[in-house]
Design a protein around this motif. Sequence first.
Motif, PDB file in Angstrom:
ATOM      1  N   ALA A  25      -1.102  10.145   1.408  1.00  0.00           N
ATOM      2  CA  ALA A  25      -2.482   9.862   1.341  1.00  0.00           C
ATOM      3  C   ALA A  25      -2.861   9.154   0.411  1.00  0.00           C
ATOM      4  N   GLY A  26      -3.975   8.251   0.947  1.00  0.00           N
ATOM      5  CA  GLY A  26      -4.465   7.076  -0.107  1.00  0.00           C
ATOM      6  C   GLY A  26      -3.797   5.792  -0.137  1.00  0.00           C
ATOM      7  N   LEU A  52       0.591  14.567  -1.106  1.00  0.00           N
ATOM      8  CA  LEU A  52      -0.269  14.750  -1.944  1.00  0.00           C
ATOM      9  C   LEU A  52      -0.034  14.208  -3.237  1.00  0.00           C
ATOM     10  N   PRO A  53      -0.829  12.996  -3.572  1.00  0.00           N
ATOM     11  CA  PRO A  53      -0.441  12.063  -4.926  1.00  0.00           C
ATOM     12  C   PRO A  53      -0.466  12.929  -5.978  1.00  0.00           C
ATOM     13  N   PHE A  54       0.605  12.704  -6.890  1.00  0.00           N
ATOM     14  CA  PHE A  54       0.706  13.604  -8.295  1.00  0.00           C
ATOM     15  C   PHE A  54       1.568  12.368  -9.045  1.00  0.00           C
ATOM     16  N   ALA A  71      -1.995   5.263  -4.653  1.00  0.00           N
ATOM     17  CA  ALA A  71      -2.948   6.118  -4.274  1.00  0.00           C
ATOM     18  C   ALA A  71      -3.816   6.628  -5.358  1.00  0.00           C
ATOM     19  N   LEU A  72      -3.096   6.950  -6.393  1.00  0.00           N
ATOM     20  CA  LEU A  72      -3.978   7.684  -7.722  1.00  0.00           C
ATOM     21  C   LEU A  72      -4.704   6.252  -8.502  1.00  0.00           C
ATOM     22  N   GLU A  73      -3.889   5.119  -8.362  1.00  0.00           N
ATOM     23  CA  GLU A  73      -4.680   3.979  -9.038  1.00  0.00           C
ATOM     24  C   GLU A  73      -5.896   3.710  -8.104  1.00  0.00           C
ATOM     25  N   THR A  77      -7.916  11.633  -4.506  1.00  0.00           N
ATOM     26  CA  THR A  77      -7.859  12.914  -5.212  1.00  0.00           C
ATOM     27  C   THR A  77      -7.366  13.881  -3.897  1.00  0.00           C
ATOM     28  N   LEU A  78      -7.456  15.113  -4.632  1.00  0.00           N
ATOM     29  CA  LEU A  78      -7.190  16.326  -3.834  1.00  0.00           C
ATOM     30  C   LEU A  78      -8.124  16.363  -2.770  1.00  0.00           C
TER      31      LEU A  78
END
Length: 263
Positions: A25-26, A52-54, A71-73, A77-78
Amino acid sequence: MTRIDDTFARLKSEGRKAFVAYVMAGDPDAPTATEVVKGLPAAGVDIIELGLPFTDPMADGPTIQLAGQRALEGGMTLDATLDTVRALRAENTTTPVVLMGYYNPIYSRGVDTFLAQAKEAGVDGLIIVDLPPEEDEELCLPAQAAGLNFIRLATPTTDAKRLPKVLQNTSGFVYYVSITGITGSGSASADKVGPEVARIKASTDLPVIVGFGIKTPDASRDIAAVADGCVVGSAIVDRIAKGDSVADVLAYVKTLADGAHSA
């Protein structure tokens, strides 16, 4: 009956194997990832695994790790992950979506709140790789009570003593990890996978889907032939990382799906 159960029942009636695709995702950004997800069913994907990015994906190799970082950068988010599921559901109400990831983001949200939000968004199942069967009361049992399948991993090191514990509260399907180690490493061998799948199927009526180390249409076909289907993740994520267009990524996914469906 969940969408996952319905999908396997339909595939069985058609005499076909399942093709499962994993994307993060993302990755590389939310709009692009959402377009890929929405295009997967038409590319032949029977079940979508949505990462789910972690920040600490200990079971994943560099390809998936980097996808999560991108994705996180990018601000994923959830909540944004669930929005991706909602975007799919606006167009598709039949293809199952399984969230795959780690427990920390769910724990931080609160199990009951997360499960209610996931169910509302249209999620069908969970693969949470860092929760062993000994922790089933933490998430597995509440998830199933909420109507979500909880899918467990079995590996080459899951011996006869451990297997019943792994299977006891699993639903939807069993995900057999074809190689030891992290995602994206090594190549799956049908000769080695076949006997292991048979061993698992002797202990459960659930479908057994094989993942890790599948990178080509031929491998997709060969692995699906000795199981109930196969999963491809890192090879797809690698195409996204290289900057392939959404259309090119989906065209590649279709070759893999065609391989599995020809088994």
